[in-house]
Design a protein around this motif. Sequence first.
Motif, PDB file in Angstrom:
ATOM      1  N   ARG A  82      -5.102   1.171   5.822  1.00 56.32           N
ATOM      2  CA  ARG A  82      -5.839   2.277   6.449  1.00 56.32           C
ATOM      3  C   ARG A  82      -5.325   2.480   7.872  1.00 56.32           C
ATOM      4  O   ARG A  82      -4.865   1.539   8.506  1.00 56.32           O
ATOM      5  CB  ARG A  82      -7.337   1.953   6.537  1.00 56.32           C
ATOM      6  N   HIS A 139       0.791  -1.236   0.000  1.00 59.72           N
ATOM      7  CA  HIS A 139       0.000   0.000   0.000  1.00 59.72           C
ATOM      8  C   HIS A 139       0.820   1.282   0.000  1.00 59.72           C
ATOM      9  O   HIS A 139       0.261   2.364  -0.009  1.00 59.72           O
ATOM     10  CB  HIS A 139      -0.961   0.008   1.195  1.00 59.72           C
ATOM     11  N   THR A 146      -5.981   9.243   6.534  1.00 54.74           N
ATOM     12  CA  THR A 146      -6.726   8.009   6.310  1.00 54.74           C
ATOM     13  C   THR A 146      -5.851   6.789   6.039  1.00 54.74           C
ATOM     14  O   THR A 146      -6.166   5.698   6.479  1.00 54.74           O
ATOM     15  CB  THR A 146      -7.688   8.161   5.110  1.00 54.74           C
ATOM     16  N   ASP A 147      -4.747   6.952   5.300  1.00 52.85           N
ATOM     17  CA  ASP A 147      -4.006   5.754   4.906  1.00 52.85           C
ATOM     18  C   ASP A 147      -2.500   5.970   5.006  1.00 52.85           C
ATOM     19  O   ASP A 147      -2.023   7.104   5.106  1.00 52.85           O
ATOM     20  CB  ASP A 147      -4.386   5.363   3.473  1.00 52.85           C
TER      21      ASP A 147
END
Length: 469
Positions: free
Chosen positions: A414, A357, A456-457
């Motif tokens: 997240r 991610h 958020t992430d």
Amino acid sequence: MPARGKMGGVPAVRSVYVCQQCGAESPKWSGQCPSCEAWNTLVETVTIRQPASPAARARGRGAVAVGPGVISPISEVQSAETGRLPTGIGEVDRVLGGGFVPGSIVLFGGDPGIGKSTLLLQLAARLAAAGHPTLYVTGEESAAQVRGRAERVDGVVPNLGLVATNELETAVGAIGGAAPSLAVVDSVQTMTSAELAGPAGSVGQVREVATRLAELAKAGRTCVALVGHVTKEGTVAGPRTLEHLVDAVIYLEGERLGSTRLVRGAKNRFGSTDEVGVLEMRGDGLVEVPDASRFFLESEQPPVAGSAVTIAVEGTRPLAVEIQALVAPSGAGAPRRATTGIDVNRVLMLIAVLARHAGLNLTGHDVYVNVAGGLRIEEPSADLAVAAALASSLRERPIRSGTALAGELSLAGRIRPSPRIERRLAEARRLGFTHLVTGASSRHGGTGGDGALHVTDIRSALREVLAAD
Ligand code: TYD
Ligand code: MG
């Protein structure tokens, strides 16, 4: 009266085989413990029990009429908290829940050499100096050795008595006779009861010692502090053999070579088990660390690559903790992943999340993660700081100055906001951090009203905290 069989009237001698690992009892010996499947752990233990009195047998069948004296209105029962004895070492009192509780038994566990005897001698001396008589039973060292240590830690005080013995019966007699406020028994592994055949330190003996001392504590107002060495498996004398016999279990932890010592509750009938106390081993014994929260911040400004700060919450106390990561190209073979103070599996997960991610691939790199100061972090809120430290080391860019991080990472990359964020934020501010980066919830987005930076992430978090070249 009908015959009661061969048990009636004579002491019963019973031989059982007790697993030194899990404490399970078997009627016969076998090479492997039937309960925990450990090998060669069964040891014969002979117990001699006096036959129960007729009254006790009747109680066993549950049919004794009791007078009103047995029942007390709850409003008239004295709370166990009454008369708590603060030791004067605040970091220990915090973990005990405010001090020793009269009539209770507390087990102090820890690795050999970590400082258990030093701590207990200091506690006994403090209480004695405050006018509460204390007794130190030493089965491990001679009275002269304890006196020598007492000189170092300013513990040669009136009201502190010493008993050097390995016999449980002698210890019980001395404590019962003197009825001190605090009795230290050092250690549970060196005391033996003449009523049992097993060697000192075997599960049978250790359990007997704890049981007898617990009974002694309950019968009066003496608090018994029992010292126990941690075994190779990491628990006091075999898993769970003692924990249910005592009111509280306190562990003294720390790196053997470093000087930080953490006091941590594993069980506490009279307080919370989340509290941690921070002490430092010095030449004159264990001393309190003045600003514990700052203690786990190792690096000075300016920030270096591979270091990130999280604000952890241990019990009611926020602690600023530095996470150090080193990412280096690995040689041939599988890359190494090693950690101290944090679960290696958690770090493996974070490495995977970074790869998937945040586009940070660590497959060709050795990874080392260290929690500064010897602290062990369990809470997932440290995730964000660990991930940031890894990214910072790989990119060779320090985390933006004045920034702390607290948030749990999900497998989807997240960031979940940390619980008790207000506390963490207040502590970050107090220590001079200008930003606290955490997760976004439905309530917050961007720089929410609370002053934290809600992201958020992981990708956006790294963009936020990794200073540009
Ligand atoms: P000790 O209390 O004997 O440990 P335990 O009872 O847990 O086995 O402490 C042992 C270590 O502590 C020993 O290496 C010496 C060190 N120490 C100090 O550094 N300062 C002191 O004032 C004392 C008494 C001990
Ligand atoms: Mg000792």
